[in-house]
Design a protein around this motif. Structure first.
Motif, PDB file in Angstrom:
ATOM      1  N   GLY A 178      99.403 -68.019  47.220  1.00 48.30           N
ATOM      2  CA  GLY A 178     100.231 -68.217  46.032  1.00 48.30           C
ATOM      3  C   GLY A 178     101.548 -68.866  46.418  1.00 48.30           C
ATOM      4  N   GLU A 179     102.389 -69.114  45.437  1.00 48.25           N
ATOM      5  CA  GLU A 179     103.682 -69.743  45.710  1.00 48.25           C
ATOM      6  C   GLU A 179     104.568 -68.822  46.547  1.00 48.25           C
ATOM      7  N   TYR A 180     105.287 -69.399  47.484  1.00 47.91           N
ATOM      8  CA  TYR A 180     106.256 -68.644  48.279  1.00 47.91           C
ATOM      9  C   TYR A 180     107.372 -69.583  48.714  1.00 47.91           C
ATOM     10  N   PHE A 181     108.478 -68.996  49.159  1.00 49.51           N
ATOM     11  CA  PHE A 181     109.552 -69.799  49.748  1.00 49.51           C
ATOM     12  C   PHE A 181     110.085 -69.076  50.974  1.00 49.51           C
ATOM     13  N   MET A 182     110.834 -69.795  51.786  1.00 46.97           N
ATOM     14  CA  MET A 182     111.301 -69.267  53.069  1.00 46.97           C
ATOM     15  C   MET A 182     112.817 -69.133  53.073  1.00 46.97           C
ATOM     16  N   ALA A 183     113.285 -68.060  53.709  1.00 45.36           N
ATOM     17  CA  ALA A 183     114.713 -67.894  53.993  1.00 45.36           C
ATOM     18  C   ALA A 183     114.885 -67.876  55.500  1.00 45.36           C
ATOM     19  N   VAL A 184     115.812 -68.672  56.011  1.00 47.16           N
ATOM     20  CA  VAL A 184     116.166 -68.642  57.427  1.00 47.16           C
ATOM     21  C   VAL A 184     117.538 -67.978  57.532  1.00 47.16           C
ATOM     22  N   VAL A 185     117.589 -66.853  58.246  1.00 43.90           N
ATOM     23  CA  VAL A 185     118.834 -66.106  58.443  1.00 43.90           C
ATOM     24  C   VAL A 185     119.340 -66.417  59.840  1.00 43.90           C
ATOM     25  N   ARG A 186     120.574 -66.899  59.926  1.00 44.00           N
ATOM     26  CA  ARG A 186     121.119 -67.294  61.230  1.00 44.00           C
ATOM     27  C   ARG A 186     122.495 -66.670  61.416  1.00 44.00           C
ATOM     28  N   LEU A 187     122.690 -65.999  62.550  1.00 49.19           N
ATOM     29  CA  LEU A 187     124.008 -65.424  62.851  1.00 49.19           C
ATOM     30  C   LEU A 187     125.018 -66.546  63.027  1.00 49.19           C
ATOM     31  N   ASP A 188     126.192 -66.379  62.427  1.00 53.61           N
ATOM     32  CA  ASP A 188     127.246 -67.379  62.588  1.00 53.61           C
ATOM     33  C   ASP A 188     127.846 -67.276  63.988  1.00 53.61           C
ATOM     34  N   ASP A 189     128.165 -68.435  64.557  1.00 52.66           N
ATOM     35  CA  ASP A 189     128.791 -68.491  65.887  1.00 52.66           C
ATOM     36  C   ASP A 189     127.961 -67.738  66.924  1.00 52.66           C
ATOM     37  N   TYR A 190     126.619 -67.890  66.855  1.00 51.98           N
ATOM     38  CA  TYR A 190     125.762 -67.138  67.765  1.00 51.98           C
ATOM     39  C   TYR A 190     126.027 -67.488  69.228  1.00 51.98           C
ATOM     40  N   ALA A 191     126.285 -68.768  69.508  1.00 49.48           N
ATOM     41  CA  ALA A 191     126.535 -69.168  70.904  1.00 49.48           C
ATOM     42  C   ALA A 191     127.737 -68.422  71.471  1.00 49.48           C
ATOM     43  N   ALA A 192     128.810 -68.306  70.676  1.00 50.22           N
ATOM     44  CA  ALA A 192     130.004 -67.596  71.143  1.00 50.22           C
ATOM     45  C   ALA A 192     129.722 -66.110  71.315  1.00 50.22           C
ATOM     46  N   LEU A 193     128.983 -65.538  70.368  1.00 50.54           N
ATOM     47  CA  LEU A 193     128.628 -64.112  70.481  1.00 50.54           C
ATOM     48  C   LEU A 193     127.775 -63.870  71.718  1.00 50.54           C
ATOM     49  N   SER A 194     126.784 -64.731  71.919  1.00 49.01           N
ATOM     50  CA  SER A 194     125.861 -64.574  73.042  1.00 49.01           C
ATOM     51  C   SER A 194     126.592 -64.659  74.365  1.00 49.01           C
ATOM     52  N   ALA A 195     127.611 -65.516  74.425  1.00 48.56           N
ATOM     53  CA  ALA A 195     128.361 -65.693  75.670  1.00 48.56           C
ATOM     54  C   ALA A 195     129.146 -64.436  76.040  1.00 48.56           C
ATOM     55  N   LYS A 196     129.598 -63.702  75.045  1.00 43.71           N
ATOM     56  CA  LYS A 196     130.419 -62.515  75.353  1.00 43.71           C
ATOM     57  C   LYS A 196     129.594 -61.235  75.477  1.00 43.71           C
ATOM     58  N   TRP A 197     128.342 -61.256  74.965  1.00 45.66           N
ATOM     59  CA  TRP A 197     127.484 -60.075  75.078  1.00 45.66           C
ATOM     60  C   TRP A 197     126.823 -60.025  76.450  1.00 45.66           C
ATOM     61  N   SER A 198     126.657 -58.831  76.987  1.00 42.54           N
ATOM     62  CA  SER A 198     125.804 -58.649  78.162  1.00 42.54           C
ATOM     63  C   SER A 198     124.351 -58.727  77.693  1.00 42.54           C
ATOM     64  N   PRO A 199     123.370 -58.922  78.604  1.00 43.02           N
ATOM     65  CA  PRO A 199     121.966 -58.957  78.174  1.00 43.02           C
ATOM     66  C   PRO A 199     121.565 -57.717  77.393  1.00 43.02           C
ATOM     67  N   GLU A 200     122.066 -56.545  77.823  1.00 45.98           N
ATOM     68  CA  GLU A 200     121.714 -55.300  77.125  1.00 45.98           C
ATOM     69  C   GLU A 200     122.315 -55.281  75.718  1.00 45.98           C
ATOM     70  N   GLU A 201     123.588 -55.732  75.620  1.00 48.49           N
ATOM     71  CA  GLU A 201     124.238 -55.761  74.310  1.00 48.49           C
ATOM     72  C   GLU A 201     123.530 -56.738  73.384  1.00 48.49           C
ATOM     73  N   LYS A 202     123.146 -57.895  73.920  1.00 49.98           N
ATOM     74  CA  LYS A 202     122.454 -58.891  73.103  1.00 49.98           C
ATOM     75  C   LYS A 202     121.151 -58.317  72.547  1.00 49.98           C
ATOM     76  N   HIS A 203     120.395 -57.657  73.424  1.00 47.80           N
ATOM     77  CA  HIS A 203     119.127 -57.064  72.980  1.00 47.80           C
ATOM     78  C   HIS A 203     119.368 -56.039  71.883  1.00 47.80           C
TER      79      HIS A 203
END
Length: 532
Positions: A178-203
């Motif tokens: 049937g008919e459907y549509f898509m939503a893409v949810v993207r964190l703002d400034d993800y690159a900056a957030l990822s740079a400051k998070w540790s791997p554990e924090e990111k997960h």
């Protein structure tokens, strides 16, 4: 019994102390894999112990003061339907005992108690509990497989690559017919957030956002939700909710902000039909999100009529975009600069107004930046800063030169950087990560996050380079460690399971036997001479 899982819990209920004492000493509870967790003199006291200990088996006198055995069973079975009741009855209570069986009791025995008969009865009860637990594990595994396979299937179709998933057609159902549509949810400034998070924090952050989205989707009528790129999730909605697109997007943003304090934006596609159209609507929703960079503010962006489709027809240079993406993947600077010049020629040949020319350039820049972010190559420059500068420039030549200068500088730093990794080194690094974390409840999502790849890309690359699927390699690491422990220590078999990532010793034994052809105890006996 060393290989059997944690013992099943038994509650004894009888108003005669002598019967309670005889049951405790005359039955070989340890050998049967059972453990007494409490005793009660009547049904009322038993209810409190059931709440406290959650037993698996209740052995109860059928007639007791306050609350009798059948009344006790009627009270607790609706809440714990798999609880096993074994009743003790007197010779004059046959009808009462038959009524207990009709209402769900497992069995009954007559006084005086034949302890051998009770032992045999408990053996059958334990077998039933074993089967129940195995069925629960199987259903959990099927549900997990179904969830992972559905996510993988949707991700592959969104990438426009359905061929590897022909064997998963049974998961498609008809929800996307049937008919459907898509939503893409993207964190703002993800690159900056990822740079400051540790791997554990990111997960933890990404896991938290996913939980928020999944819980919200259950109450909002969404058809599906799955992670796509790092910091990005895809939701599918039935076309019947098309009139509420903006409200849905605003609810998503508000929910993530409320529960995680993270800001995000949402892009929504047009409606379509058929699972094969996922690869068509994803670019629409993603393109809608580019407006977030033009507007400078987070929010909900819907793919609708744009300047390109209003008035005269303006074709977006898709082939040029694909060639530029390839030049970035291969770090081919010379080719990249030539392609930027071609983009200037494309725009100039159509004599586009400044607004349209700027929009095409900005859209291209965002797509290329996403590729850089996805590859996790060095990028310490600001996308927002570049877009802001482009908007302030007055001519096409100035804008193209600014883009060339920015990407040239990035390319040079990436070519010099030791952080650049090919597919093999990424997989080898991830294998070391798995070897260090196999004892945890390690998920494929966490491994893909560590590798900085989409789940779909990670699965195919990991198999191609290592020869294992992710789950096969985790199991291989766990089995190798289990063999080492069994050969070189006196740790009990049931204690080995949690050391290598299995909370259920019985399931660990099944996996070990499948991998080695022997049970853990058989393997240890065979290698006993190696234990000091």
């Amino acid at each position: 019994m060393g290989e059997r899982q944690e013992k099943y819990k038994v509650l004894l209920v009888d108003d005669e102390p002598i019967i309670l004492r005889s049951l405790k000493v005359a039955i070989p509870w340890e050998e049967l894999g059972l453990r007494i967790v409490g005793e009660a003199r009547n049904g009322e006291a038993a209810l409190k112990l059931i709440e406290e200990h959650a037993p698996h088996i209740i052995i109860s006198d059928i007639r007791m003061p306050v609350i009798d055995g059948i009344a006790l069973m009627k009270e607790v079975l609706p809440r714990s339907s798999r609880l096993i009741f074994i009743f003790i009855s007197g010779y004059g209570e046959f009808e009462y005992a038959r009524e207990a069986l009709r209402l769900g009791a497992f069995d009954y025995l007559l006084k005086p108690i034949d302890h051998d008969e009770l032992g045999e009865m408990l053996g059958r009860a334990r077998t039933k509990l074993d089967k129940q637990r195995e069925n629960e594990q199987l259903m959990h595994s099927v549900q997990m497989l179904s969830t992972l396979a559905r996510e993988r299937m949707f991700a592959e179709f969104t990438l426009g690559n359905p061929r590897p998933l022909q064997h998963l057609r049974w998961l498609e159902n008809s929800e996307l017919e049937g008919e459907y549509f898509m939503a893409v949810v993207r964190l703002d400034d993800y690159a900056a957030l990822s740079a400051k998070w540790s791997p554990e924090e990111k997960h933890l952050w990404l896991f938290a956002v996913r939980n928020i989205l999944e819980e919200w989707s259950l109450n909002s009528g969404a058809l599906s939700v799955f992670p796509f790129y790092n910091g990005e999730w895809v939701l599918l909605f039935p076309g019947s909710l098309g009139a509420s697109k903006r409200e849905l997007g605003e609810e998503l943003i508000a929910g993530i902000k409320r529960y995680s304090k993270l800001a995000c934006s949402v892009g929504l596609s047009r409606c379509t039909r058929g699972i094969d159209q996922l690869s068509t609507v994803y670019p629409q929703a993603s393109k809608a999100l580019y407006q977030r960079f033009y507007s400078g503010q987070a929010g909900v962006f819907i793919e609708e009529e744009t300047p390109e489709t209003q008035g005269r027809e303006v074709k977006y240079p898709k082939e040029l975009e694909l060639s530029l993406l390839e030049s970035i993947r291969t770090l081919n600077m010379e080719r990249m600069l030539v392609l930027f010049d071609e983009m200037a020629c494309f725009i100039g040949a159509q004599a586009l107004e400044k607004e349209l020319a700027e929009r095409i350039i900005m859209e291209m820049v965002v797509v290329l930046y996403r590729q850089i972010e996805h590859l996790q190559l060095q990028n310490d420059w600001s996308l927002e800063g570049l877009l802001s500068r482009l908007h302030q420039l007055g001519t096409l030549t100035e804008m193209i030169e600014a883009v060339k200068a920015e990407f040239r500088g990035w390319m040079r730093s990436s070519n010099k950087s030791d952080t650049r990794e090919d597919g093999r080194s990424v997989v080898e690094k991830t294998m070391r990560f798995i070897e260090a974390n196999y004892h945890r409840d390690l998920s494929i999502e966490e491994a893909a996050e560590f590798a900085a790849l989409s789940i779909s890309h990670f699965c195919s690359l990991f198999k191609q380079v290592s020869g294992y699927t992710f789950l096969e390699y985790v199991t291989y690491c766990r089995m190798e460690k289990a063999k080492y422990i069994l050969q070189n220590s006196n740790v009990k078999v049931y204690q080995v399971a949690p050391l290598v990532g299995y909370q259920d010793p019985r399931y660990f034994t099944q996996v070990f036997k499948k991998a080695t052809g022997k049970t853990p105890s058989e393997f240890r006996e065979e290698h006993a001479q190696q234990i000091q």
